[in-house]
Design a protein around this motif. Structure first.
Motif, mmCIF file in Angstrom:
data_model
loop_
_atom_site.group_PDB
_atom_site.id
_atom_site.type_symbol
_atom_site.label_atom_id
_atom_site.label_comp_id
_atom_site.label_asym_id
_atom_site.label_seq_id
_atom_site.Cartn_x
_atom_site.Cartn_y
_atom_site.Cartn_z
ATOM 1 N N GLY A 42 0.770 -1.233 0.000
ATOM 2 C CA GLY A 42 0.000 0.000 0.000
ATOM 3 C C GLY A 42 0.798 1.279 0.000
ATOM 4 O O GLY A 42 0.219 2.367 0.047
ATOM 5 N N GLU A 43 2.122 1.208 -0.065
ATOM 6 C CA GLU A 43 2.921 2.424 -0.165
ATOM 7 C C GLU A 43 2.723 3.036 -1.540
ATOM 8 O O GLU A 43 2.531 2.326 -2.532
ATOM 9 N N THR A 44 2.781 4.343 -1.606
ATOM 10 C CA THR A 44 2.550 5.024 -2.881
ATOM 11 C C THR A 44 3.683 5.999 -3.189
ATOM 12 O O THR A 44 4.369 6.491 -2.292
ATOM 13 N N ALA A 45 3.850 6.250 -4.464
ATOM 14 C CA ALA A 45 4.762 7.285 -4.949
ATOM 15 C C ALA A 45 4.068 7.970 -6.116
ATOM 16 O O ALA A 45 3.311 7.329 -6.857
ATOM 17 N N GLN A 46 4.313 9.250 -6.267
ATOM 18 C CA GLN A 46 3.637 9.991 -7.326
ATOM 19 C C GLN A 46 4.623 10.814 -8.142
ATOM 20 O O GLN A 46 5.668 11.230 -7.651
ATOM 21 N N GLN A 47 4.269 11.012 -9.387
ATOM 22 C CA GLN A 47 4.996 11.907 -10.285
ATOM 23 C C GLN A 47 3.949 12.654 -11.099
ATOM 24 O O GLN A 47 2.993 12.048 -11.606
ATOM 25 N N SER A 48 4.095 13.961 -11.188
ATOM 26 C CA SER A 48 3.125 14.777 -11.910
ATOM 27 C C SER A 48 3.793 15.498 -13.064
ATOM 28 O O SER A 48 4.997 15.795 -13.026
ATOM 29 N N VAL A 49 3.008 15.789 -14.060
ATOM 30 C CA VAL A 49 3.465 16.559 -15.207
ATOM 31 C C VAL A 49 2.294 17.421 -15.669
ATOM 32 O O VAL A 49 1.126 17.022 -15.544
ATOM 33 N N THR A 50 2.573 18.602 -16.139
ATOM 34 C CA THR A 50 1.528 19.495 -16.613
ATOM 35 C C THR A 50 1.600 19.631 -18.124
ATOM 36 O O THR A 50 2.667 19.942 -18.678
ATOM 37 N N ILE A 51 0.495 19.370 -18.771
ATOM 38 C CA ILE A 51 0.383 19.505 -20.228
ATOM 39 C C ILE A 51 -0.275 20.842 -20.537
ATOM 40 O O ILE A 51 -1.340 21.161 -19.996
ATOM 41 N N THR A 52 0.355 21.629 -21.390
ATOM 42 C CA THR A 52 -0.214 22.904 -21.830
ATOM 43 C C THR A 52 -0.813 22.718 -23.221
ATOM 44 O O THR A 52 -0.107 22.319 -24.153
ATOM 45 N N VAL A 53 -2.111 22.998 -23.317
ATOM 46 C CA VAL A 53 -2.831 22.826 -24.583
ATOM 47 C C VAL A 53 -3.198 24.204 -25.129
ATOM 48 O O VAL A 53 -3.809 25.020 -24.415
#
Length: 683
Positions: free
Chosen positions: A411-422
């Motif tokens: 149940g451990e989590t890791a996240q990575q985010s990215v922003t898309i510009t449209v």
């Protein structure tokens, strides 16, 4: 036929195997059974040999230089001096001949048998060893060993496999344990197959171990497999042993000991099945495993340590377990009586292409390199996707944050985010490209888990990225999800926009573990406002959040200041005259804008695109260009157009050959790629 008499049985109480008569035995003298000829490190004073009586008759070793005295030969004859024990070696008895008795006793403190001292210099490559009982006139035992038999400088000895057979190469092997097993002889030709103890039951105390005897053989293959020093509230500490052999092994009267000397004797009739386990809980052993550090040993009744492990700084709910490489590491899943498991920490990494897209343009999202049993894509106004790779398009211009969450089996989590510009290229809205505040509340900004020098200099930094002053009174920082034992900011405290607050360890009493840890930041209602997990810190490096919300290690800790990472590019103004447009040593290659990310750093390229944001809007030299993909160009410098040409009023008529640096939008997000930039006009 059983040949051990009742009287002899009393004399050797505790013998592990009852020897059966071997009709083929031909030995009538002592034999070599173990050699430490090339100890790990220096050999000086650390060489020894083991001799064994395979006969049914006691044999006396005569020391000194008198009539009938014995000699040990290693290239010349040497007399023997009795140090401990009895010179009368009984049937199946053992004696040690050492080059230095004091060193031998220091390195083998559990040995309590017969020990002789002599002059000894064993060759590390090959040597011929002999024993004589007539002052060296003749020799009754001869052995020629070689380093390719084993035990060559790695801490292991050479052991004879079958005491009744010859000294051929095939009858010798490297010892199973470093340091060898002086005083313990395996009677291979007469060993019963069920490996059951044959201790007579003690009449008074059934947990008392049998008297130590240098002649006892105890089977190898039982090892400490898992320790649970700091259990959860409803659990108990335990010590787990594992049998790594194909046979059930009786461990009656074996001993478990901790670093304080506390001992537990395993009861009679305790057997571990083949490849099985036995778990001994604290309630039964009364051995208390320290949370800070401890050493646990498994000891034969003969007092020899057969397995040992040490640990430091235990954590609640984490066990100290043996892995597949036969090494110990911390495991977040305690597994009493079953195979140890080590779930990998989750890791999320995102590659998005392109990062600047036109409306309805497919965007590839790729999680290659992520670690987790479950991967979840969170896209605004879309369902959760769980595929490793997908394609998605947006029909409305805007900035779209996309988050990949990786989860492991616990149940451990890791996240990575990215922003898309449209952007709608037909009517671009430049305001979309103005950076927006990513957070609406206070966040964790930087941690220093492993400062240079004293670990008491650890600290945790929080940051206010918003445009308003925030009251953080009764907010808290801790290492447990339910805010237990968290440090509460009890004094009236506010944090202004764009400012930092340092929480030092001396104030919070929070110890950041160097190997791996998680820090939680709670609001006044003890809801999790932010959290971060790190692993494998290095001394002097802080774990910090970059401008793209990615946590990275940096060797430039900045308590109370903006975080710093790799060396920043400093543009050097340059005038691009017509002379600077002359052919270079390497001709530029023509590349589509969408393929720029695949070009090797430092390559001179030519590309085309629509300028959607002109210079001087976000910075003097920054601008955006787009076609099928988009990139942000930094530090491009304008020059006059070539002679007899006129600059077009339409940005779309201008091409750019980069000679500066731009941001490389890939999943690491913190690297910079080199591209050459020139600007010239096309008619």
């Amino acid at each position: 036929m059983l040949v051990v008499s009742i009287a002899l049985l009393v004399a050797i109480v505790g013998v592990y195997f009852i020897r059966y008569e071997n009709a083929s035995a031909q030995n009538s003298h002592l034999v070599f059974t173990e050699i430490m000829y090339d100890a790990e490190g220096s050999d000086t004073k650390r060489e020894w040999i083991e001799i064994y009586n395979p006969t049914d008759t006691p044999i006396t070793i005569i020391e000194g230089a008198g009539d009938g005295s014995w000699r040990f030969f290693d290239s010349s004859n040497h007399t023997l001096t009795l140090i401990t024990g009895n010179a009368l070696i009984p049937p199946e008895g053992v004696a040690i001949i050492a080059s230095d008795n004091a060193t031998f006793i220091a390195e083998h403190p559990s040995f309590s048998g017969t020990l002789f001292d002599t002059t000894m210099s064993l060759n590390n490559t090959s040597a011929n060893l002999k024993l004589s009982n007539d002052k060296g006139a003749t020799y009754f035992e001869t052995l020629t060993y070689a380093s390719d038999w084993g035990g060559a400088g790695d801490g292991f000895s050479l052991e004879k496999i079958d005491t009744d057979e010859t000294n051929d190469t095939s009858n010798w092997k490297q010892s199973a344990y470093k340091g060898g097993s002086p005083g313990e002889v395996v009677i291979a030709s007469s060993q019963p197959q069920n490996q059951q103890n044959t201790y007579p039951l003690p009449s008074s105390d059934e947990s008392s171990p049998p008297p130590s005897s240098p002649n006892v053989f105890f089977p190898e293959g039982i090892a400490i497999n898992e320790l649970y020093p700091w259990p959860r509230d409803t659990e108990d500490e335990f010590i787990e042993l594992a049998n790594h052999t194909e046979q059930a092994i009786d461990i009656s009267l074996w001993i478990i000991s901790d670093s304080s000397g506390k001992k537990y004797t395993i009861p009679q009739q305790t057997t571990i099945p083949s490849y099985g386990f036995i778990t001994l809980y604290r309630e039964k052993t009364k051995i208390v495993l320290n949370n800070s550090n401890d050493t646990i040993s498994l000891i034969f009744p003969s007092s020899k340590i057969t397995s040992k492990t040490s640990y430091t700084q235990a954590r609640q709910g984490i066990s100290w377990a043996r892995n597949e490489e036969d090494e110990f590491q911390w495991s977040k899943i305690p597994t009493p009586n079953v195979i140890n498991v080590f779930p990998l920490p989750p890791y999320a990494t995102v590659k998005a292409d392109p990062l600047f897209a036109d409306i309805n343009q497919p965007i590839t999202l790729d999680s290659t390199g992520s670690i987790g049993t479950i991967l979840e894509w969170n896209i605004p106004d879309a369902p959760i996707f769980t595929t490793p790779k997908l394609s998605y398009a947006f029909s409305i211009p805007g900035n779209y944050p996309i988050t990949l969450t990786a989860k492991n089996s616990i149940g451990e989590t890791a996240q990575q985010s990215v922003t898309i510009t449209v952007i709608d290229q037909s009517k671009p809205d430049i305001s979309i490209l103005i950076p927006q505040t990513k957070h609406t509340d206070i966040i964790l900004s930087e941690l220093l888990p492993n400062p240079i020098g004293n670990d008491k200099n650890e600290w945790i930094e929080i940051y206010n990225p918003t445009s308003a002053t925030v009251d953080i009174t009764n907010w808290a920082i801790g290492k447990e999800e339910d805010a237990r034992n968290a440090y509460v900011i009890s004094d009236q405290t506010t944090i202004a926009p764009g400012t930092y607050l340092i929480i030092p360890r001396i104030l919070s009493k929070i110890t950041l573990i160097n190997t791996a840890d998680t820090v939680y930041f709670f609001d006044a209602k003890k809801n999790i406002a932010d959290k971060i997990t790190y692993s494998e810190s290095e001394e002097g490096a802080s774990f910090a959040r970059d401008a793209d919300d990615i946590w990275l290690w940096t060797y430039t800790p900045t308590p109370g200041e903006a975080n710093k990472f790799a060396e920043k590019f400093t543009p050097t103004p340059m005038s691009l005259s017509s002379a600077s447009l002359e052919p270079q040593s390497t001709d530029p290659i023509i590349v589509d804008l969408s393929d720029i990310r695949d070009i090797e750093n430092g390559t001179i390229i030519t590309t085309e695109g629509v300028v959607t944001v002109q210079p001087k809007i976000f910075g003097t030299t920054q601008f955006y260009i787009m076609s099928d993909a988009g990139i942000q160009i930094y530090s491009a410098y304008y020059s006059t157009c070539a002679r007899n040409t006129r600059r077009s009023s339409r940005d779309s008529d201008c091409r750019y050959i980069s000679k500066r640096k731009r941001r490389a939008y890939h999943f690491f997000r913190n690297s910079i790629r080199n591209i050459r930039t020139h600007h010239f006009c096309a008619r």
